[in-house]
Design a protein around this motif. Sequence first.
Motif, PDB file in Angstrom:
ATOM      1  N   TRP A 252      11.510  54.105   0.916  1.00 35.48           N
ATOM      2  CA  TRP A 252      12.927  53.772   1.051  1.00 35.48           C
ATOM      3  C   TRP A 252      13.827  55.002   0.925  1.00 35.48           C
ATOM      4  O   TRP A 252      14.973  54.975   1.369  1.00 35.48           O
ATOM      5  CB  TRP A 252      13.305  52.708   0.019  1.00 35.48           C
ATOM      6  CG  TRP A 252      12.821  51.345   0.413  1.00 35.48           C
ATOM      7  CD1 TRP A 252      12.157  51.006   1.550  1.00 35.48           C
ATOM      8  CD2 TRP A 252      12.973  50.142  -0.336  1.00 35.48           C
ATOM      9  NE1 TRP A 252      11.871  49.655   1.563  1.00 35.48           N
ATOM     10  CE2 TRP A 252      12.363  49.099   0.420  1.00 35.48           C
ATOM     11  CE3 TRP A 252      13.547  49.829  -1.551  1.00 35.48           C
ATOM     12  CZ2 TRP A 252      12.326  47.785  -0.018  1.00 35.48           C
ATOM     13  CZ3 TRP A 252      13.515  48.507  -1.995  1.00 35.48           C
ATOM     14  CH2 TRP A 252      12.909  47.496  -1.231  1.00 35.48           C
ATOM     15  N   ASN A 255      15.209  56.123   4.186  1.00 38.70           N
ATOM     16  CA  ASN A 255      16.046  55.172   4.889  1.00 38.70           C
ATOM     17  C   ASN A 255      16.982  55.892   5.855  1.00 38.70           C
ATOM     18  O   ASN A 255      17.604  56.896   5.515  1.00 38.70           O
ATOM     19  CB  ASN A 255      16.866  54.374   3.867  1.00 38.70           C
ATOM     20  CG  ASN A 255      17.807  53.389   4.524  1.00 38.70           C
ATOM     21  OD1 ASN A 255      17.538  52.928   5.624  1.00 38.70           O
ATOM     22  ND2 ASN A 255      18.898  53.076   3.852  1.00 38.70           N
ATOM     23  N   ARG A 256      17.087  55.339   7.056  1.00 35.54           N
ATOM     24  CA  ARG A 256      17.867  56.006   8.098  1.00 35.54           C
ATOM     25  C   ARG A 256      19.350  55.658   8.064  1.00 35.54           C
ATOM     26  O   ARG A 256      20.138  56.216   8.804  1.00 35.54           O
ATOM     27  CB  ARG A 256      17.289  55.642   9.474  1.00 35.54           C
ATOM     28  CG  ARG A 256      15.847  56.086   9.652  1.00 35.54           C
ATOM     29  CD  ARG A 256      15.367  55.841  11.066  1.00 35.54           C
ATOM     30  NE  ARG A 256      15.288  54.437  11.396  1.00 35.54           N
ATOM     31  CZ  ARG A 256      14.192  53.683  11.249  1.00 35.54           C
ATOM     32  NH1 ARG A 256      13.116  54.221  10.726  1.00 35.54           N
ATOM     33  NH2 ARG A 256      14.176  52.433  11.598  1.00 35.54           N
ATOM     34  N   ARG A 260      20.382  48.131   3.006  1.00 35.37           N
ATOM     35  CA  ARG A 260      18.964  47.865   2.787  1.00 35.37           C
ATOM     36  C   ARG A 260      18.101  48.794   3.649  1.00 35.37           C
ATOM     37  O   ARG A 260      18.379  48.978   4.838  1.00 35.37           O
ATOM     38  CB  ARG A 260      18.655  46.409   3.140  1.00 35.37           C
ATOM     39  CG  ARG A 260      17.211  46.033   2.866  1.00 35.37           C
ATOM     40  CD  ARG A 260      16.959  44.566   3.134  1.00 35.37           C
ATOM     41  NE  ARG A 260      15.563  44.243   2.930  1.00 35.37           N
ATOM     42  CZ  ARG A 260      15.063  43.017   3.050  1.00 35.37           C
ATOM     43  NH1 ARG A 260      15.861  42.024   3.360  1.00 35.37           N
ATOM     44  NH2 ARG A 260      13.794  42.787   2.848  1.00 35.37           N
ATOM     45  N   PRO A 261      17.051  49.368   3.065  1.00 35.05           N
ATOM     46  CA  PRO A 261      16.178  50.257   3.856  1.00 35.05           C
ATOM     47  C   PRO A 261      15.640  49.550   5.091  1.00 35.05           C
ATOM     48  O   PRO A 261      15.267  48.381   5.044  1.00 35.05           O
ATOM     49  CB  PRO A 261      15.055  50.587   2.862  1.00 35.05           C
ATOM     50  CG  PRO A 261      15.679  50.405   1.523  1.00 35.05           C
ATOM     51  CD  PRO A 261      16.646  49.262   1.670  1.00 35.05           C
ATOM     52  N   ASP A 262      15.616  50.257   6.199  1.00 35.98           N
ATOM     53  CA  ASP A 262      15.201  49.628   7.438  1.00 35.98           C
ATOM     54  C   ASP A 262      13.758  49.950   7.803  1.00 35.98           C
ATOM     55  O   ASP A 262      13.301  49.570   8.872  1.00 35.98           O
ATOM     56  CB  ASP A 262      16.144  49.998   8.585  1.00 35.98           C
ATOM     57  CG  ASP A 262      16.444  51.492   8.635  1.00 35.98           C
ATOM     58  OD1 ASP A 262      15.790  52.256   7.900  1.00 35.98           O
ATOM     59  OD2 ASP A 262      17.324  51.888   9.397  1.00 35.98           O
TER      60      ASP A 262
END
Length: 472
Positions: A252, A255-256, A260-262
């Motif tokens: 996480w 994360n981009r 919420r982390p994708d």
Amino acid sequence: MKQFLILLFLLSGGAMQAQMQPDWKQIGKLKTRDAKDIKSSTWSIGGETMDRDYTDYQSYKHYLGPLGAKRIRLQGGWAKTEKVKGQYDFAWLDAVIPDAAARGVAPWVELSYGNPIYEGGGEAKLAGHIPTSPEALAAWDNWVRAMVTRYKGQVPEWEIWNEPDLNKEHTGKEIGEFYLRTAKIVKQVQPDARLIALGMASVTRLDFMRDFLDFLKENDGLKYIDILTYHGYAPNPDTSYPQIEKMRELVWSYNRGAGRPDIIFMQGENGAPSTPSNVTIGALRQYDWSELTQAKWDLRRMLGDHGRGIATNLFTISDIHYAAGDHMVGVNTKGILKTNPDKTIERPKTAYKAAQHVFSLFDSEIQLLPKEKPAVDQSTVAAFQYKNTTNGGTLVTLWSGEARPADSYEPKPTTVTVNNGKFTRPVLVDFITGTIYEIPKANWKKKGTAYEFTGIPVPDYPVLIADHSALQ
């Protein structure tokens, strides 16, 4: 506790099944559902090793739909498909992928292993090396392109390789390069495909995973990961989670975007054997197991994952008959279907019915409530709270996780306090037998916004307190 007993009895083939029988009224059994009758869920079942002919899909396919899992993990088998350079024989996959999809079970297909007909083509086995020579990599690219082109209408997700960290020569950066070249081909052919990395065997190799993710980040490749999978086997599944949480935090951290982390974190392969240590091969073979302890372990892994918001692939549907020349030789008895020597199915094991109960109940209509933490008066008891989004009924999973599952275990009489719940007719459910018991009025009461349940017999495998309406 005279009132609460675990009764063990022999079934056909020497399997053992636990029946938790409190002196409470039995009011029915959990309904099981075919995959086609379940709209959606996060559950997957393993269908691995057909690429090396270690299992027989045609024998177990009749059990697939009734099991209730909505996805199945398959291995693509480059070496099985391309035995002559430049010539592909997809007949074996044509007999599997469309059939699984027609049964309501979406295949996610792992692109692997190597192909020794090419110099530098790698090995067609677990822990084999990825292809490295220019000729082999070009052939790999062609096969991937042909695979995705052929099955893009039936395979929504593609996993790239399996347990690359098992090969000591692999580095995270090398696997990152290989993953990215493969992922780009998949997306060129099937733009809406979901891509799955990394199939990590170990949950402790954070260095390997970090090097992999760093390479992708530096090469604008994180956008090619939708799901990141790990495996990792432990004799007591509950002890795995501190390390798993470290892995999840690492994933996480890449994360981009905001919120919420994708990159979804998923358990991609886990299960327990069903036989003594001198019978099985593979992970956890150093311990003695039975069909009962397998079912208990599988339930704890499935619902331990689910209670933490982690999707799960249960390993595996059929016992696996590994042959000479692979990473190991013998029968891996982690299947929830017991096989005959010719790989046909003898019968379902206790774990098959247990998995049916979980897969049928915990679909997308059952919502995990991570902010609600049921209170228990036993430090070894795990508890997770859910809500049926259709009628608001509350569900709470419970099990004692202090040790590896045992064939004989005395349930712990436990007090459970549930806040912000909804119970009008609370019941206790045994996930192994599917039996539903009415909880007597003397064993529960409402105190303000909380419900208190007393004397709940909690064994070393998951049971469920639920409002009866939430089971419908």
